[in-house]
Design an enzyme around this catalytic site. Structure first.
Site, mmCIF file in Angstrom:
data_model
loop_
_atom_site.group_PDB
_atom_site.id
_atom_site.type_symbol
_atom_site.label_atom_id
_atom_site.label_comp_id
_atom_site.label_asym_id
_atom_site.label_seq_id
_atom_site.Cartn_x
_atom_site.Cartn_y
_atom_site.Cartn_z
ATOM 1 N N LYS A 42 0.845 -1.204 0.000
ATOM 2 C CA LYS A 42 0.000 0.000 0.000
ATOM 3 C C LYS A 42 0.875 1.246 0.000
ATOM 4 O O LYS A 42 1.759 1.390 0.839
ATOM 5 C CB LYS A 42 -0.900 0.015 1.234
ATOM 6 C CG LYS A 42 -1.762 1.272 1.319
ATOM 7 C CD LYS A 42 -2.771 1.179 2.436
ATOM 8 C CE LYS A 42 -2.265 1.634 3.766
ATOM 9 N NZ LYS A 42 -2.131 3.085 3.917
ATOM 10 N N ASP A 69 -3.386 4.221 -2.184
ATOM 11 C CA ASP A 69 -4.315 4.703 -1.151
ATOM 12 C C ASP A 69 -4.300 6.236 -1.127
ATOM 13 O O ASP A 69 -3.761 6.856 -0.219
ATOM 14 C CB ASP A 69 -3.842 4.112 0.196
ATOM 15 C CG ASP A 69 -4.708 4.517 1.364
ATOM 16 O OD1 ASP A 69 -5.872 4.896 1.147
ATOM 17 O OD2 ASP A 69 -4.211 4.452 2.512
ATOM 18 N N LYS A 71 -7.269 8.043 -1.796
ATOM 19 C CA LYS A 71 -8.626 8.440 -1.357
ATOM 20 C C LYS A 71 -9.184 9.642 -2.121
ATOM 21 O O LYS A 71 -9.382 10.717 -1.558
ATOM 22 C CB LYS A 71 -8.638 8.749 0.143
ATOM 23 C CG LYS A 71 -8.187 7.609 1.027
ATOM 24 C CD LYS A 71 -8.350 7.962 2.495
ATOM 25 C CE LYS A 71 -7.855 6.883 3.414
ATOM 26 N NZ LYS A 71 -6.371 6.738 3.436
ATOM 27 N N ASP A 74 -13.856 14.229 -5.045
ATOM 28 C CA ASP A 74 -13.986 15.466 -5.836
ATOM 29 C C ASP A 74 -15.257 15.386 -6.659
ATOM 30 O O ASP A 74 -16.015 14.418 -6.521
ATOM 31 C CB ASP A 74 -12.742 15.627 -6.743
ATOM 32 C CG ASP A 74 -12.370 17.093 -6.919
ATOM 33 O OD1 ASP A 74 -13.259 17.891 -7.248
ATOM 34 O OD2 ASP A 74 -11.186 17.425 -6.732
ATOM 35 N N THR A 128 -11.952 5.926 10.338
ATOM 36 C CA THR A 128 -11.987 5.341 11.684
ATOM 37 C C THR A 128 -11.455 6.307 12.746
ATOM 38 O O THR A 128 -11.634 6.070 13.930
ATOM 39 C CB THR A 128 -11.171 4.034 11.745
ATOM 40 O OG1 THR A 128 -9.950 4.257 11.067
ATOM 41 C CG2 THR A 128 -11.915 2.881 11.141
ATOM 42 N N ARG A 220 2.921 -1.956 10.852
ATOM 43 C CA ARG A 220 3.937 -2.137 11.894
ATOM 44 C C ARG A 220 4.190 -3.556 12.394
ATOM 45 O O ARG A 220 5.359 -3.878 12.668
ATOM 46 C CB ARG A 220 3.638 -1.168 13.055
ATOM 47 C CG ARG A 220 3.949 0.271 12.652
ATOM 48 C CD ARG A 220 3.247 1.281 13.520
ATOM 49 N NE ARG A 220 1.799 1.253 13.320
ATOM 50 C CZ ARG A 220 0.948 2.054 13.946
ATOM 51 N NH1 ARG A 220 1.398 2.942 14.807
ATOM 52 N NH2 ARG A 220 -0.339 1.988 13.701
HETATM 53 O O1 C5P Z 1 0.863 -0.175 11.191
HETATM 54 P P1 C5P Z 1 -0.572 -0.546 11.008
HETATM 55 O O2 C5P Z 1 -0.805 -2.027 10.814
HETATM 56 O O3 C5P Z 1 -1.464 0.038 12.073
HETATM 57 O O4 C5P Z 1 -0.956 0.140 9.616
HETATM 58 C C1 C5P Z 1 -2.257 0.120 9.119
HETATM 59 C C2 C5P Z 1 -2.338 0.896 7.842
HETATM 60 O O5 C5P Z 1 -3.704 1.000 7.476
HETATM 61 C C3 C5P Z 1 -1.799 2.317 7.909
HETATM 62 O O6 C5P Z 1 -1.254 2.652 6.631
HETATM 63 C C4 C5P Z 1 -3.033 3.143 8.192
HETATM 64 O O7 C5P Z 1 -2.932 4.450 7.732
HETATM 65 C C5 C5P Z 1 -4.077 2.367 7.394
HETATM 66 N N1 C5P Z 1 -5.461 2.566 7.830
HETATM 67 C C6 C5P Z 1 -5.880 2.335 9.123
HETATM 68 N N2 C5P Z 1 -7.188 2.533 9.462
HETATM 69 C C7 C5P Z 1 -8.052 2.936 8.540
HETATM 70 C C8 C5P Z 1 -7.658 3.173 7.237
HETATM 71 C C9 C5P Z 1 -6.331 2.966 6.908
HETATM 72 O O8 C5P Z 1 -5.083 1.932 9.958
HETATM 73 N N3 C5P Z 1 -9.307 3.069 8.867
#
Ligand code: C5P
Length: 247
Positions: A42, A69, A71, A74, A128, A220
Site C-alpha cells: 500500500k 491509497d 482516497k 472530488d 476510523t 507495523r
Molecule cells: O501499522 P498498522 O498495521 O497500524 O498500519 C495500518 C495501515 O492501514 C496504515 O497505513 C493506516 O494508515 C491504514 N489505515 C488504518 N485505518 C483505517 C484506514 C487505513 O489503519 N481506517
C-alpha cells in the site's frame, strides 16, 4: 473471467503491507527485505508525494501489486480523471471516498472499466479516526457510525465499485449487506504476538479472515518487526489456517 473478482484470491495477496514511510529509500529496503514473500503493497499520500509517484513505478518494476491509497474525493469528472491515472499506473487497487457520493463513484467505475477491467476500485466509508460525536457534528445526523458506514457500503456496491475499506469487526455485516463477492479491505489487524500501537479495535489475522475480511492491510507488525520476513510468514500461516477452516 477475472480471477480476483471471481473471488479466488492468491493467499499471499491477502496481506497488503502498508509502506508508511516518508521516503523511497526506507520503503525500498523493506520491499527488498521481504523479497518474494510479500506481493502487495500500500502506497499512501505521504510516500506517493514524497517519491513524486516513483514509488509506484518501482513496485510495478519489481512485479509487485500496488494498492494506491490516495482516497479521491472530488466532483465526478475530476475524481474519474484521477482514477483513470491510477488505473493507467497499473495499480491493482485504488480508493475513493464514498462520501463523494454515488454519482461520483458511478462515474469513476464507468470511466475506469472502459480502460481497465481488472483494477479493484474501493471506497473508504467513515474514517476510523472519527468518533461517534464527531460524526454527529460533521454530518448533522443522528445516524450511528455503523449505520452511516453500512449505508455508504450499500451505495458503493450500487455504484458498481468492488469493495470497501472496513474494520475487521464490520466485515461480516458488510458481506451480509453487499454480498460475498464485495471485497473487504481491513486495517486494524494485530497478531497476538504484536502490540496494538494506536489501533483500537483490533483483530488477529485468523479471526479477521474468519470474520469475512478479504485483504488485511498490515504495517507495523511486519515493518516494525526485527525480522519482517518471519512476521510476514507467521501472518500468512494464520491466514492459511483460517482459510482451511472456512473450506
Ligand atoms: O501499522 P498498522 O498495521 O497500524 O498500519 C495500518 C495501515 O492501514 C496504515 O497505513 C493506516 O494508515 C491504514 N489505515 C488504518 N485505518 C483505517 C484506514 C487505513 O489503519 N481506517
Amino acid at each position: 473471467m477475472n480471477k480476483i473478482k471471481n473471488n479466488t484470491i492468491e493467499t499471499r495477496d491477502r496481506i497488503i503491507v502498508a509502506l508508511d514511510y516518508s521516503n523511497m529509500e526506507d520503503a525500498k529496503k523493506m520491499i527488498n527485505n521481504l523479497g518474494e514473500n510479500a506481493s502487495v503493497y500500500k502506497v499512501g499520500l505521504e510516500l506517493f508525494l514524497n517519491s513524486e509517484g516513483k514509488m509506484v513505478d518501482y513496485l510495478v518494476e519489481q512485479k509487485k501489486k500496488v494498492f494506491l491509497d490516495l482516497k479521491f474525493h472530488d466532483i465526478p469528472n475530476t475524481a474519474a480523471m484521477a482514477s483513470i491515472f491510477a488505473s493507467k499506473e497499473k495499480c491493482f487497487m485504488f480508493n475513493v471516498h464514498a462520501s463523494g457520493g454515488k454519482k461520483m463513484m458511478q462515474t469513476v467505475a464507468e470511466k475506469v472499466k472502459e480502460i481497465n477491467k481488472e483494477v479493484l476500485i474501493i471506497a473508504v466509508t467513515v474514517l476510523t479516526s472519527l468518533s461517534e460525536e464527531e460524526v454527529k457534528e460533521t454530518f448533522n445526523s443522528n445516524f450511528t457510525l455503523t449505520e452511516l458506514a453500512e449505508n455508504w457500503a450499500k451505495l458503493t456496491k450500487e455504484a458498481g465499485l468492488d469493495g470497501i475499506v472496513s474494520s475487521p469487526w464490520e466485515a461480516k455485516s458488510i458481506k451480509e449487506i453487499c454480498g460475498k463477492d464485495f471485497k473487504t479491505i481491513c486495517p486494524g489487524v494485530r497478531p497476538e504476538w504484536s502490540v496494538a500501537n494506536d489501533q483500537k479495535r483490533i483483530m488477529t489475522p485468523k479471526k479477521a479472515i474468519l470474520n469475512g475480511c478479504d485483504y488485511l492491510v498490515i504495517g507495523r507488525p511486519i515493518t516494525g518487526h526485527a525480522e519482517p520476513k518471519v512476521a510476514f510468514n507467521l501472518i500468512l500461516e494464520e491466514i492459511e489456517e483460517a482459510l482451511l477452516e472456512l473450506n
